[in-house]
Scaffold this motif. Structure first.
Motif, short mmCIF file in Angstrom:
data_model
loop_
_atom_site.label_atom_id
_atom_site.label_comp_id
_atom_site.label_asym_id
_atom_site.label_seq_id
_atom_site.Cartn_x
_atom_site.Cartn_y
_atom_site.Cartn_z
N UNK A 169 -37.99 -1.06 -41.08
CA UNK A 169 -39.17 -1.03 -41.92
C UNK A 169 -40.23 -1.98 -41.42
N UNK A 170 -41.41 -1.81 -41.97
CA UNK A 170 -42.55 -2.65 -41.59
C UNK A 170 -43.08 -3.46 -42.76
N UNK A 171 -42.44 -3.37 -43.91
CA UNK A 171 -42.93 -4.09 -45.08
C UNK A 171 -42.47 -5.53 -45.14
N UNK B 251 -42.82 6.78 -44.39
CA UNK B 251 -43.60 5.60 -44.79
C UNK B 251 -42.73 4.36 -44.59
N UNK B 252 -42.69 3.81 -43.39
CA UNK B 252 -41.82 2.65 -43.13
C UNK B 252 -42.24 1.40 -43.88
N UNK B 253 -43.46 1.37 -44.39
CA UNK B 253 -43.88 0.19 -45.14
C UNK B 253 -43.15 0.04 -46.47
N UNK B 254 -42.42 1.08 -46.88
CA UNK B 254 -41.64 0.99 -48.11
C UNK B 254 -40.43 0.09 -47.96
N UNK B 255 -39.97 -0.15 -46.73
CA UNK B 255 -38.76 -0.93 -46.49
C UNK B 255 -39.10 -2.24 -45.77
N UNK B 256 -38.21 -3.21 -45.94
CA UNK B 256 -38.33 -4.45 -45.18
C UNK B 256 -37.84 -4.21 -43.75
N UNK B 257 -37.87 -5.25 -42.95
CA UNK B 257 -37.53 -5.09 -41.54
C UNK B 257 -36.06 -4.78 -41.32
N UNK B 258 -35.20 -5.12 -42.28
CA UNK B 258 -33.79 -4.80 -42.10
C UNK B 258 -33.48 -3.33 -42.32
N UNK B 259 -34.42 -2.59 -42.88
CA UNK B 259 -34.21 -1.16 -43.11
C UNK B 259 -33.30 -0.85 -44.28
N UNK B 260 -32.83 -1.87 -44.98
CA UNK B 260 -31.92 -1.68 -46.13
C UNK B 260 -32.63 -1.93 -47.45
#
Length: 393
Positions: free
Chosen positions: A184-186, A353-362
């Motif tokens: 993620x990118x959030x 929409x990768x901004x919905x997740x943090x960088x860990x993707x979880x």
């Protein structure tokens, strides 16, 4: 003359003229005739033919006082009568206003009930296909049952068969650690240090809000997805609901059940919103094992509290979708078998929409993903509170 004599007569009558005039006028007219003037205090005799006569024929003071008292009594009686009539009219008008307010309240309650029924019927679109909750068939909630045709009954039977269909027993796999795994990118806040539970050996936190008489208390139970809400980084939507948080980061359904059973909740919540445990994707070996642990968790929650709703876990960005979908179907099947409402969330978190997740993707991001989850939690709690309100009404 009757009554006491006055110092001087107030009126005099001239028999020669036959008129009644004030004393001062008579005195002026009789300047040249002193023998016809009545002096103050003089005794009047009727045998004088051309003599003035006093016409002071008033009643005695006692009789005047008695008559005045009678008139005043009559006036007070009339005043009291008018006052009673006025109070009766005001009381009647007030009772009419109260009756109008009562009828208006009943009409408002009926309108609110109709709105709640429409909202409950609209909730059927929020669940997976196969889970049908027909409110018109629930005895005691409504006055009658709507007639249904054969096509509806066939469709209902097909949906129930679909809900009872077992999902294949699939072995879960660990998320990929390859370089091509999605991230993620959030933004997500730095993890705060929480106390370690002696029951499960995991971090655990229970947050109970201050009691508010005009708000319903709702308890949220879940894993690390609730950490941002418990620490105050993400706020729940405003409204007539106050939320308590029971979060066990990294906990599976088995861990959450242990914490739920031993939790000390100071007051009974109006509703309990259980966030489906996504950690069973890695904690359980198969879907059957995950479903069995989730059934125990849900059974313990329903045994302790009567109003329970389940919200599906948010999808993971760093993991394949198939095992997540299979686990959702298993959790949904368990909830449907136990008669607990299960609300989906996957459609609210599109993977493009990768901004919905943090960088860990979880975990979800604090700025974009978590506000959506908070809104879904609030909506789930509001829906179950509507069902409670209709049942009580």
């Amino acid at each position: 003359m009757n009554g006491p004599s006055h110092p001087w007569p107030r009126w005099g009558v001239s028999r020669s003229q036959g008129t009644s005039q004030p004393w001062g006028v008579l005195q002026q007219q009789s300047v040249n005739e002193p023998q016809h003037v009545l002096q103050p205090g003089a005794v009047h005799h009727s045998d004088v033919s051309n003599q003035y006569q006093c016409l002071d024929e008033g009643l005695s003071r006692a009789e005047l006082f008695s008559q005045a008292t009678a008139v005043a009594s009559m006036a007070m009686d009339l005043l009291n009568k008018f006052s009673r009539q006025k109070k009766a009219a005001e009381k009647k008008a007030l009772s009419r206003e109260q009756e109008a307010a009562r009828l208006q309240g009943q009409c408002s309650a009926l309108v609110e009930k109709v709105d709640a029924l429409e909202a409950c019927l609209a909730l059927q679109n929020d669940v997976f296909p196969g889970f049908v909750e027909d409110f018109s068939r629930t005895p005691g909630h409504f006055g009658h049952t709507m007639p249904r045709g054969k096509s509806f009954r066939r469709s209902l039977a097909a949906k129930k068969r679909l809900a009872e269909r077992r999902t294949p027993d699939v072995t879960f796999q660990e998320p990929s650690n390859a370089s091509h795994a999605r991230r993620g990118t959030g933004y997500r806040h730095a993890v705060q240090q929480w106390p370690i539970s002696s029951l499960t050996g995991r971090s655990h936190k229970l947050v109970i809000p201050a009691e508010s008489p005009d708000k319903k208390f709702v308890l949220l139970v879940g894993d690390s997805h609730l950490r941002a809400i418990a620490d105050g980084f993400v706020k729940m939507p405003e409204g007539r609901l106050s939320f308590g948080i029971m979060s066990t980061p990294g906990g599976s359904a088995k861990d959450e059940r242990i914490e739920l059973v031993h939790a000390v909740v100071p007051r009974t919540p109006e509703a309990v919103c259980l966030l489906a445990p996504s950690n069973n994707l890695t904690a359980s070996r198969t879907t059957d094992e995950a479903g069995a642990d989730f059934a125990k968790l849900l059974r313990s929650a329903c045994a302790r509290w009567s109003n329970v709703v389940v919200l599906d876990f948010p999808p993971r960005f760093n993991m394949e979708l198939q095992p997540q979908e299979l686990l959702r179907q298993e959790f949904h099947r368990v909830a449907a078998r136990m008669g607990v409402k299960y609300l989906s969330t996957a459609e609210h978190f599109p993977l493009d929409h990768p901004e919905l997740w943090a960088r860990d993707g979880i975990h979800l991001s604090d700025t974009v993903g978590m506000p959506i989850l908070a809104q879904l939690l609030w909506t789930a709690a509001y829906k179950v509170s509507l069902i409670i309100k209709i049942s009580v009404f």
